[in-house]
Write a protein that holds these residues in place. Structure first.
Motif, mmCIF file in Angstrom:
data_model
loop_
_atom_site.group_PDB
_atom_site.id
_atom_site.type_symbol
_atom_site.label_atom_id
_atom_site.label_comp_id
_atom_site.label_asym_id
_atom_site.label_seq_id
_atom_site.Cartn_x
_atom_site.Cartn_y
_atom_site.Cartn_z
ATOM 1 N N ARG A 31 -2.920 3.430 -2.741
ATOM 2 C CA ARG A 31 -2.824 2.416 -3.923
ATOM 3 C C ARG A 31 -2.652 1.078 -3.211
ATOM 4 O O ARG A 31 -2.013 1.014 -2.203
ATOM 5 N N GLU A 39 5.260 6.008 -4.004
ATOM 6 C CA GLU A 39 4.321 5.324 -5.433
ATOM 7 C C GLU A 39 5.434 4.651 -6.207
ATOM 8 O O GLU A 39 5.068 3.767 -6.865
ATOM 9 N N ARG A 48 0.627 -1.123 0.121
ATOM 10 C CA ARG A 48 -0.097 -0.036 -0.136
ATOM 11 C C ARG A 48 0.830 1.151 0.093
ATOM 12 O O ARG A 48 1.904 1.460 0.831
ATOM 13 N N ASP A 60 -4.758 -1.151 -11.240
ATOM 14 C CA ASP A 60 -4.292 0.256 -10.701
ATOM 15 C C ASP A 60 -5.601 0.291 -9.548
ATOM 16 O O ASP A 60 -7.028 0.416 -10.303
ATOM 17 N N SER A 61 -5.641 -0.068 -8.198
ATOM 18 C CA SER A 61 -6.727 -0.191 -7.609
ATOM 19 C C SER A 61 -6.575 0.626 -6.191
ATOM 20 O O SER A 61 -5.430 0.229 -5.615
ATOM 21 N N SER A 62 -7.510 1.179 -5.351
ATOM 22 C CA SER A 62 -7.196 1.411 -4.160
ATOM 23 C C SER A 62 -8.169 0.807 -3.271
ATOM 24 O O SER A 62 -8.321 0.936 -1.880
ATOM 25 N N ARG A 113 -0.476 8.208 -3.057
ATOM 26 C CA ARG A 113 -0.502 8.741 -4.650
ATOM 27 C C ARG A 113 0.285 9.719 -4.842
ATOM 28 O O ARG A 113 0.613 10.524 -4.154
#
Length: 599
Positions: A542, A194, A186, A553-555, A189
């Motif tokens: 993220r 990142e 995790r 690409d996901s949170s 962003r």
């Protein structure tokens, strides 16, 4: 590795196989916090030498190399092969060696007819330094190359940034290979964190894709393969909280790091050469330099490194008193045993005391070790105390706590900066930066000019202020300043026991402050992500899972269960205050563990 990459077995005589250890500076830094010279000797290391030092041939002894696969290191190893320095060569590389460099070694071995002498070549994936059971740093050599300044320089080029990120990712990859686990990542962003996350995810994926050569399958796995739950890697950027690293501290370990020369668990002290006056015109006496290792084996350090400093001073005093009582007992028994003549009283005492003396003598090594640790911590704590008194660090700590928790201030900031007796110019600058970072409303231009004049008069360099000013404007921090809780340090009454006249520590004039437990920003972020809490601070983080075939690409986390293990990594540098805060947080969570990075 020190046993030729085999499980440790001693030969029939019980002696280890004697060998030479050759390392570069990186290898030296990795080994020194982990193994003492005595422990190396127990493993059969008779000599440990730097690769680039002048070394004599020892033709009938095997050599274990532990180096980074750099151009100059490879050249020097090839030279050793040509010079026939050792009987056999066990080559261990800290990071993975490239194919072309491996071919260079093979060519040198062929040319020197030493192919049979190169016994083993290993990629060890050990490019990180473990300082404690739950703390590691990336590097000690060239650490300025991956520092906060290096990452946030305004004139940094894309290629330089890529190189820094690759260095960080290589070390993190080594860390997870050693741990034998693939994390769920995790990160925030739009930050350097990142960039690290994207590169690390890609590197882990590529390794998993080649099932035959994957470092995460089969025998190479560590404890990770037995753990049903994968660890969480939380990547945070230093910019989320710049006030904590500037904050003056009050716990033992953090103070030692802040005010003394403390690297790789070793503290270097300059001992004052006593108060006696030298004769007029005589050359001033040189100050003795002493080094002390503060290791996990040191029970006092383990117990008190996270304690507020006044508590540490009191504990050292108590240890000293209990040691003196034991020492007096040994002396008393010795004098009784030394009584001569036919005195009946003496003879009757002998039989009673023989058993006592035997036990006292058998506990002598333990007593001597206790004495060594007391002397060590007396010297270290006294050096810290001198800094606290000379710079009024207790006053700074209390004042900064009030600023960070938005409490009412009992003294104006201008008075603190203008006080010629309180602190060095750097202390004053740190205090003002904390005030500036935490102010919801930036000070007006007129006020700022007044502060700047006071800082300049105090001898401060204003460059850091200009940087923080730009950083704050750029990050739009004014809209949502970081919250540090509302608990401030509470002063207690004067020291009860430490104020004894016979005490080593005359703490007069130093405040006895007690820390109030509160979570710092890094700890709050970890708590939200570990416990799967919904919070605006971390909802946008993220989510990467290197085991998923297609990276999306996901949170939105797929894993809904709270994590049991976490690794916190601060891109741009962590510090001992945050480390201690995380340790305290995990203590309250039964059965959970956390590994922390600090640089």
């Amino acid at each position: 590795m020190l046993n030729f990459n085999l499980p440790p077995i001693k030969n029939s005589t019980g002696e280890p196989v004697w060998k030479v250890l050759i390392y570069d500076r990186f290898g030296q830094d990795i080994i020194s916090p982990l193994l003492s010279v005595k422990e190396l000797r127990d493993m059969g290391i008779t000599l440990h030498l730097l690769l680039h030092s002048d070394r004599d041939p020892i033709p009938d002894v095997p050599a274990v190399y532990f180096v980074m696969p750099t151009e100059e290191n490879i050249d020097r190893m090839c030279q050793d092969l040509r010079n026939q320095l050792y009987e056999s060569y066990y080559l261990n590389f800290i990071s993975a060696i490239s194919r072309s460099k491996l071919e260079d070694i093979a060519n040198a071995a062929l040319g020197a007819s030493a192919v049979t002498q190169v016994a083993k070549v290993f990629d060890q994936y050990l490019n990180f330094i473990t300082l404690e059971d739950d703390m590691f740093v990336l590097c000690n050599q060239n650490k300025e190359l991956i520092s906060y300044r290096a990452i946030n320089r305004p004139d940094i080029t894309d290629t330089e940034m890529e190189a820094i990120m690759d260095t960080v990712v290589d070390s993190l990859f080594c860390f997870f290979v050693t741990l034998g686990a693939i994390p769920i990542i995790r990160c925030s962003r739009g930050t350097a964190a990142e960039m690290v996350a994207v590169k690390l995810d890609k590197k882990l994926r590529e390794n998993l894709r080649d099932a035959r050569n994957s470092l995460f399958t089969g025998d190479t796995l560590g404890a990770g393969q037995f753990s049903f739950q994968r660890p969480l890697l939380v990547l945070v950027d230093r910019n989320i909280d710049l006030a904590t690293p500037l904050h003056h501290t009050w716990t033992y370990q953090a103070l030692v790091h802040d005010v003394l020369d403390f690297h790789l668990n070793r503290v270097n002290l300059e001992e004052s050469s006593g108060m006696e006056n030298s004769p007029a015109g005589a050359r001033p006496k040189k100050k003795n330099k002493k080094s002390y290792d503060l290791t996990p084996a040191d029970k006092f350090w383990q117990k008190h490194k996270g304690s507020p400093f006044p508590e540490v001073a009191e504990s050292v005093q108590q240890e000293l008193e209990s040691y003196r009582a034991q020492e007096d007992e040994v002396k008393r028994l010795k004098s009784i045993m030394g009584i001569e003549g036919e005195d009946e009283g003496a003879i009757s005492m002998l039989s009673d005391n023989t058993a006592k003396l035997t036990s006292a003598v058998s506990s002598l090594p333990e007593l001597l070790e206790k004495k060594r640790l007391i002397d060590l911590h007396t010297n270290v704590a006294t050096a810290v105390l001198e800094h606290i008194k000379a710079r009024k660090l207790d006053v700074y700590f209390e004042y900064e706590e009030k600023i960070m928790s938005k409490s009412t201030l009992d003294k104006s900031l201008l008075d603190m900066i203008s006080d010629p007796d309180a602190g060095t110019p750097e202390d004053k600058m740190r205090l003002f930066l904390i005030y500036y970072i935490n102010s919801v409303q930036a000070p007006s231009e007129a006020d700022l000019e007044q502060y700047k004049k006071a800082l300049t008069d105090a001898g401060c360099n204003l460059t850091p202020l200009n940087y923080i000013k730009q950083w704050k404007a750029f990050a739009k921090m004014a809209s949502a300043p970081t919250s540090y809780g509302n608990a401030t340090a509470k002063p207690l009454g004067l020291f009860s026991r430490v104020m004894n006249t016979g005490s080593q520590f005359v703490m007069e004039g130093v405040k006895n402050l007690v820390l109030k437990q509160q979570n710092l920003p890094v700890t709050r972020i970890l708590d939200n992500l570990m416990e799967m809490k919904s919070n605006p601070e971390t909802d946008d983080y993220r989510y990467f899972d290197p085991k998923m075939l297609r990276g999306s690409d996901s949170s939105v986390p797929r894993n809904k269960n709270p994590f049991q293990e976490a690794i916190v990594f601060v891109v741009g540098g962590g510090n001992y205050i945050e480390y201690q805060n995380l340790v305290d947080y995990i203590k309250g969570k039964q059965g959970k563990t956390c590994l922390i990075w600090l640089q």
